[in-house]
Design a protein around this motif. Structure first.
Motif, PDB file in Angstrom:
ATOM      1  N   ARG A  88       0.843  -1.216   0.000  1.00 57.90           N
ATOM      2  CA  ARG A  88       0.000   0.000   0.000  1.00 57.90           C
ATOM      3  C   ARG A  88       0.871   1.255   0.000  1.00 57.90           C
ATOM      4  NH1 ARG A  88      -2.791  -0.902   5.273  1.00 57.90           N
ATOM      5  NH2 ARG A  88      -0.963  -2.146   5.464  1.00 57.90           N
ATOM      6  N   GLN A  89       2.147   1.055  -0.215  1.00 59.61           N
ATOM      7  CA  GLN A  89       3.161   2.106  -0.277  1.00 59.61           C
ATOM      8  C   GLN A  89       3.310   2.840   1.065  1.00 59.61           C
ATOM      9  OE1 GLN A  89       2.933   4.570  -3.832  1.00 59.61           O
ATOM     10  NE2 GLN A  89       2.353   2.831  -5.083  1.00 59.61           N
ATOM     11  N   GLU A  90       3.104   2.075   2.153  1.00 60.24           N
ATOM     12  CA  GLU A  90       3.326   2.615   3.505  1.00 60.24           C
ATOM     13  C   GLU A  90       4.729   2.227   3.932  1.00 60.24           C
ATOM     14  OE1 GLU A  90       1.161   4.266   5.385  1.00 60.24           O
ATOM     15  OE2 GLU A  90      -0.575   4.098   4.053  1.00 60.24           O
ATOM     16  N   ILE A  91       5.448   3.128   4.600  1.00 60.89           N
ATOM     17  CA  ILE A  91       6.817   2.826   5.024  1.00 60.89           C
ATOM     18  C   ILE A  91       6.802   1.771   6.127  1.00 60.89           C
ATOM     19  CG2 ILE A  91       8.895   3.758   6.150  1.00 60.89           C
ATOM     20  CD1 ILE A  91       8.408   6.373   4.725  1.00 60.89           C
ATOM     21  N   VAL A  92       7.541   0.685   5.910  1.00 61.03           N
ATOM     22  CA  VAL A  92       7.655  -0.379   6.904  1.00 61.03           C
ATOM     23  C   VAL A  92       8.979  -0.204   7.667  1.00 61.03           C
ATOM     24  CG1 VAL A  92       7.647  -2.884   7.251  1.00 61.03           C
ATOM     25  CG2 VAL A  92       6.380  -1.899   5.337  1.00 61.03           C
ATOM     26  N   HIS A  93      10.032   0.048   6.920  1.00 62.20           N
ATOM     27  CA  HIS A  93      11.343   0.300   7.551  1.00 62.20           C
ATOM     28  C   HIS A  93      11.936   1.555   6.926  1.00 62.20           C
ATOM     29  CE1 HIS A  93      11.421  -3.785   9.147  1.00 62.20           C
ATOM     30  NE2 HIS A  93      11.193  -4.267   7.924  1.00 62.20           N
ATOM     31  N   LEU A  94      12.595   2.376   7.729  1.00 58.25           N
ATOM     32  CA  LEU A  94      13.395   3.480   7.199  1.00 58.25           C
ATOM     33  C   LEU A  94      14.676   3.514   8.032  1.00 58.25           C
ATOM     34  CD1 LEU A  94      12.184   7.128   6.459  1.00 58.25           C
ATOM     35  CD2 LEU A  94      14.531   6.460   6.868  1.00 58.25           C
ATOM     36  N   SER A 104      13.181  12.524  10.679  1.00 64.45           N
ATOM     37  CA  SER A 104      11.757  12.807  10.458  1.00 64.45           C
ATOM     38  C   SER A 104      11.580  13.756   9.272  1.00 64.45           C
ATOM     39  CB  SER A 104      11.104  13.345  11.735  1.00 64.45           C
ATOM     40  OG  SER A 104      11.078  14.729  11.721  1.00 64.45           O
ATOM     41  N   ARG A 105      12.580  14.698   9.076  1.00 66.17           N
ATOM     42  CA  ARG A 105      12.497  15.591   7.914  1.00 66.17           C
ATOM     43  C   ARG A 105      12.675  14.785   6.608  1.00 66.17           C
ATOM     44  NH1 ARG A 105      16.673  19.614   7.810  1.00 66.17           N
ATOM     45  NH2 ARG A 105      16.386  19.718  10.066  1.00 66.17           N
ATOM     46  N   PHE A 106      13.614  13.838   6.687  1.00 69.09           N
ATOM     47  CA  PHE A 106      13.880  13.002   5.518  1.00 69.09           C
ATOM     48  C   PHE A 106      12.634  12.208   5.136  1.00 69.09           C
ATOM     49  CE2 PHE A 106      15.319   8.827   3.857  1.00 69.09           C
ATOM     50  CZ  PHE A 106      15.924   9.261   2.682  1.00 69.09           C
ATOM     51  N   GLN A 107      11.991  11.664   6.211  1.00 74.17           N
ATOM     52  CA  GLN A 107      10.772  10.858   5.970  1.00 74.17           C
ATOM     53  C   GLN A 107       9.676  11.725   5.348  1.00 74.17           C
ATOM     54  OE1 GLN A 107       9.539   8.448   9.290  1.00 74.17           O
ATOM     55  NE2 GLN A 107       7.637   7.880   8.306  1.00 74.17           N
ATOM     56  N   ASP A 108       9.573  12.939   5.844  1.00 70.66           N
ATOM     57  CA  ASP A 108       8.580  13.873   5.335  1.00 70.66           C
ATOM     58  C   ASP A 108       8.796  14.144   3.837  1.00 70.66           C
ATOM     59  OD1 ASP A 108       6.374  15.497   5.981  1.00 70.66           O
ATOM     60  OD2 ASP A 108       7.669  17.272   5.732  1.00 70.66           O
ATOM     61  N   VAL A 109      10.042  14.489   3.486  1.00 67.40           N
ATOM     62  CA  VAL A 109      10.372  14.762   2.073  1.00 67.40           C
ATOM     63  C   VAL A 109      10.115  13.521   1.239  1.00 67.40           C
ATOM     64  CG1 VAL A 109      12.277  15.278   0.463  1.00 67.40           C
ATOM     65  CG2 VAL A 109      12.074  16.559   2.605  1.00 67.40           C
ATOM     66  N   PHE A 110      10.523  12.377   1.786  1.00 70.15           N
ATOM     67  CA  PHE A 110      10.378  11.125   1.041  1.00 70.15           C
ATOM     68  C   PHE A 110       8.903  10.850   0.722  1.00 70.15           C
ATOM     69  CE2 PHE A 110       9.819   6.560   0.613  1.00 70.15           C
ATOM     70  CZ  PHE A 110      10.775   6.273  -0.355  1.00 70.15           C
ATOM     71  N   GLU A 111       8.067  10.941   1.762  1.00 73.58           N
ATOM     72  CA  GLU A 111       6.657  10.598   1.567  1.00 73.58           C
ATOM     73  C   GLU A 111       5.934  11.587   0.657  1.00 73.58           C
ATOM     74  OE1 GLU A 111       5.460   8.088   5.529  1.00 73.58           O
ATOM     75  OE2 GLU A 111       5.479  10.271   5.669  1.00 73.58           O
ATOM     76  N   LYS A 112       6.262  12.881   0.831  1.00 72.23           N
ATOM     77  CA  LYS A 112       5.498  13.888   0.100  1.00 72.23           C
ATOM     78  C   LYS A 112       5.990  14.108  -1.320  1.00 72.23           C
ATOM     79  CE  LYS A 112       3.495  16.459   3.826  1.00 72.23           C
ATOM     80  NZ  LYS A 112       4.167  16.995   5.011  1.00 72.23           N
ATOM     81  N   ARG A 146      10.818  -4.072  -6.737  1.00 67.79           N
ATOM     82  CA  ARG A 146       9.576  -4.626  -6.145  1.00 67.79           C
ATOM     83  C   ARG A 146       9.802  -6.122  -5.959  1.00 67.79           C
ATOM     84  NH1 ARG A 146       3.648  -4.057  -8.958  1.00 67.79           N
ATOM     85  NH2 ARG A 146       2.575  -5.565  -7.616  1.00 67.79           N
ATOM     86  N   GLN A 147       9.664  -6.544  -4.719  1.00 67.14           N
ATOM     87  CA  GLN A 147       9.960  -7.960  -4.414  1.00 67.14           C
ATOM     88  C   GLN A 147       8.790  -8.589  -3.655  1.00 67.14           C
ATOM     89  OE1 GLN A 147      13.478  -8.713  -2.114  1.00 67.14           O
ATOM     90  NE2 GLN A 147      14.828  -8.453  -3.884  1.00 67.14           N
ATOM     91  N   ARG A 148       8.650  -9.885  -3.833  1.00 68.96           N
ATOM     92  CA  ARG A 148       7.574 -10.584  -3.096  1.00 68.96           C
ATOM     93  C   ARG A 148       8.177 -11.268  -1.874  1.00 68.96           C
ATOM     94  NH1 ARG A 148       2.530 -11.023  -4.121  1.00 68.96           N
ATOM     95  NH2 ARG A 148       1.291 -12.741  -3.241  1.00 68.96           N
ATOM     96  N   SER A 149       7.512 -11.138  -0.735  1.00 66.70           N
ATOM     97  CA  SER A 149       7.965 -11.846   0.459  1.00 66.70           C
ATOM     98  C   SER A 149       6.714 -12.386   1.162  1.00 66.70           C
ATOM     99  CB  SER A 149       8.745 -10.891   1.365  1.00 66.70           C
ATOM    100  OG  SER A 149       9.104 -11.562   2.539  1.00 66.70           O
ATOM    101  N   GLY A 150       6.681 -13.683   1.359  1.00 64.68           N
ATOM    102  CA  GLY A 150       5.473 -14.298   1.899  1.00 64.68           C
ATOM    103  C   GLY A 150       4.343 -14.106   0.905  1.00 64.68           C
ATOM    104  N   ASP A 151       3.202 -13.586   1.364  1.00 65.03           N
ATOM    105  CA  ASP A 151       2.101 -13.410   0.409  1.00 65.03           C
ATOM    106  C   ASP A 151       1.909 -11.934   0.030  1.00 65.03           C
ATOM    107  OD1 ASP A 151       1.403 -12.595   2.849  1.00 65.03           O
ATOM    108  OD2 ASP A 151      -0.544 -13.664   2.933  1.00 65.03           O
ATOM    109  N   ARG A 152       2.957 -11.114   0.288  1.00 65.73           N
ATOM    110  CA  ARG A 152       2.809  -9.681  -0.037  1.00 65.73           C
ATOM    111  C   ARG A 152       3.972  -9.171  -0.893  1.00 65.73           C
ATOM    112  NH1 ARG A 152       1.203  -6.247   5.148  1.00 65.73           N
ATOM    113  NH2 ARG A 152       0.781  -4.713   3.539  1.00 65.73           N
ATOM    114  N   ASP A 153       3.698  -8.098  -1.624  1.00 67.86           N
ATOM    115  CA  ASP A 153       4.775  -7.422  -2.383  1.00 67.86           C
ATOM    116  C   ASP A 153       5.320  -6.282  -1.541  1.00 67.86           C
ATOM    117  OD1 ASP A 153       4.534  -9.052  -4.483  1.00 67.86           O
ATOM    118  OD2 ASP A 153       3.889  -7.533  -5.947  1.00 67.86           O
ATOM    119  N   TYR A 154       6.606  -6.095  -1.606  1.00 65.92           N
ATOM    120  CA  TYR A 154       7.261  -4.967  -0.918  1.00 65.92           C
ATOM    121  C   TYR A 154       8.092  -4.177  -1.950  1.00 65.92           C
ATOM    122  CZ  TYR A 154       6.003  -7.214   3.458  1.00 65.92           C
ATOM    123  OH  TYR A 154       5.304  -7.761   4.486  1.00 65.92           O
ATOM    124  N   TYR A 155       8.295  -2.922  -1.587  1.00 64.52           N
ATOM    125  CA  TYR A 155       9.203  -2.088  -2.411  1.00 64.52           C
ATOM    126  C   TYR A 155      10.408  -1.756  -1.553  1.00 64.52           C
ATOM    127  CZ  TYR A 155       4.894  -1.399  -5.051  1.00 64.52           C
ATOM    128  OH  TYR A 155       3.754  -1.596  -5.752  1.00 64.52           O
TER     129      TYR A 155
END
Ligand code: ADP
Length: 502
Positions: A88-94, A104-112, A146-155
């Motif tokens: 769903r393009q939600e950050i799992v690890h950063l 947190s600034r980096f995450q902000d720039v990254f997401e937006k 884009r990789q598959r792990s278990g039953d989900r795709d991750y980026y």
């Protein structure tokens, strides 16, 4: 001929510019080959590094993932951070080596801003992409997959350390080529990020096709500057040669045209001379013949008339003789056979005798002849100098003096030079004519206006004789104020040539 030389010069110019162009093309070609190889190498290094890192990614145990990547990010200079997003393009690890605030600034720039540019929705599974862009003036290079792990795709996205690329990878990959080439990497605004750019015309420029696609590689052989300077210098030399050849031809043609013009003028003057001389010969001859016949037929009324006829015959014979002398002497000079018999003597006495020869003409003209003669010992050819004086006095009587006027003849010596002057009070000679009158066959305005007899060789003879004695003949005159003809002869032994042959 002109056309041939111009064509020759132009074709040599063309050949050298073609050679220059071909050199430029071949340099450009080899630059392109070398440049392409370099680009491929850098791309390969980046992609191989990405792949090596992607192989290390194990998403089944989040704890283990974090620990491993914290270590990788801290230790490896090539990667700055790793970001894992779910389908769903939600950050799992950063994971990045930044303090909490910066993170947190980096995450902000990254997401937006970064995330929309990655267009993850269009990315097929197991596909590997790059995002190369500047955010807030700072260049980013993201490698993501884009990789598959278990039953989900991750980026999984890796932020590549650009400083490491510039400081370590580029120098390492470029080092060999930099011995002979100037290599530069420029950003999208043309700013030099690596190396130096002299912006040469023949430098090769290309963009990195997949990884650092905002940047440009510029490569220029070090000898390029010298080479292009040489090419320019050679073209310049050729151009100068073309102009030089044209200038020489134009100059040659001008000289030729002047010579042709002169020869034409000399020929015209020669024809005039022949006509004049024939006329000069005919007039006294017909007089001699007429009065001779009158005498032989006993037509003279009395002894005085017969005496007068005989005097006319004598005078006209003298005129004829002096004309023939002039013509013969001139012809000898023209053939280069004039020889002068130089002997020491008194110049004053010679001038005196010559003036006596003219006395009859002077008397006839009703002119007053004034003589002012010094005794001047010198070495000279007597008959030549007599001819000089006869000609100058004859001219003074013909053109320079009317009845009642004065003609002065002066002979002086000063500072090793004798000066013979014949001065009249006549109409004078215009400045334009003063040079021409010493030319052979030239007859001036005075001769034409007064329809005076003559052949145009008198002054040429005077000038030649003066020069043969190491001297010169000159005229000084102002219109309306008479003319002064001056023959200057050197007196010192060394300067007097004992015999001059032409
Ligand atoms: P010629 O007398 O046969 O014409 P010269 O060579 O002796 O040839 O003289 C050349 C020309 O110089 C003359 O035709 C005349 O126009 C000019 N000239 C020479 N002497 C005088 C003079 N004393 N005064 C004015 N013009 C002169």
């Amino acid at each position: 001929m002109m056309v041939a030389v111009v064509v020759l010069a132009y074709s040599s110019y063309q050949a050298s510019t073609q050679l220059a162009a071909r050199t430029a093309v071949s340099v450009e070609h080899s630059n392109r080959v070398i440049g392409q190889k370099l680009i491929d190498r850098i791309e390969k290094v980046v992609i191989d590094t990405d792949r090596a890192f992607f192989r290390l990614v194990r998403l089944d145990d989040p704890q283990e993932f974090r620990e491993l990547w914290r270590r990788i990010v801290r230790v490896s200079p090539a990667v700055e951070s790793v970001i894992v997003l779910d389908d769903r393009q939600e950050i799992v690890h950063l994971i990045a080596t930044l303090d909490a605030q910066k993170l947190s600034r980096f995450q902000d720039v990254f997401e937006k801003r970064v995330l929309p540019d990655m267009r993850l929705g269009e990315l097929p599974r197991d596909s590997h992409r790059h995002l190369h862009k500047s955010y807030d003036g700072r260049p980013f290079l993201l490698s993501f997959i884009r990789q598959r792990s278990g039953d989900r795709d991750y980026y999984i996205a890796l932020s590549i350390n650009i400083d490491h690329l510039l400081a370590t990878i580029f120098p390492r990959e470029f080092s060999k080529l930099e011995e002979t080439n100037s290599i530069a990497v420029l950003d999208e605004r043309g700013r030099v990020l690596y190396g130096s750019s002299r912006d040469q015309r023949l430098a090769f420029r290309a963009v990195f096709p997949t990884t650092l696609y905002k940047w440009q590689l510029q490569i220029e052989p070090r000898q390029m500057a010298a080479l292009s300077q040489e090419v320019r210098a050679r073209s310049m030399t050729n151009l100068i040669l073309v102009f030089g050849a044209v200038a020489v031809i134009v100059f040659g043609m001008i000289v030729l045209m002047v010579a042709v013009q002169r020869e034409r003028r000399a020929n015209a003057l020669k024809s005039e001379f022949i006509a004049n001389v024939s006329h000069e010969l005919k007039t006294p001859l017909s007089l001699i013949r007429m009065f001779g016949e009158l005498l032989s037929l006993g037509r003279a009324r009395d002894a005085d008339t017969a005496q007068e006829y005989a005097e006319i015959i004598t005078r006209e014979s003298d005129r004829l003789a002096s004309l023939i002398d002039n013509v013969l002497d001139f012809a000898r000079i023209e053939r280069g056979k004039a020889a002068y018999e130089m002997r020491p003597g008194d110049l004053g006495a010679v001038v005196e005798r010559a003036l006596d020869l003219c006395s009859y003409r002077v008397e006839q003209a009703g002119v007053e002849l004034e003589r002012e003669l010094e005794e001047v010992p010198a070495v000279f050819d007597e008959s030549a100098l007599t001819l000089v004086l006869l000609n100058l006095v004859d001219n003074a009587l013909k053109y320079g003096a009317t009845r009642g006027q004065r003609v002065r003849v002066r002979l002086t010596s000063d500072q090793g030079e004798a000066t013979l002057e014949v001065i009249d009070e006549g109409p004078g000679i215009s400045p334009e004519e003063q040079q021409d009158i010493f030319e052979r066959f030239y007859r001036g305005r005075a001769a034409n206006e007064g329809s005076q007899r003559g052949s145009g060789i008198g002054l040429a003879l005077v000038s030649h004789i003066a020069e043969a004695h190491g001297g010169r003949a000159r005229v000084r005159s102002e219109l309306g104020k008479g003319a002064t003809f001056r023959v200057i002869l050197p007196l010192r032994g060394g300067e007097t040539k004992p015999e001059v042959r032409r």
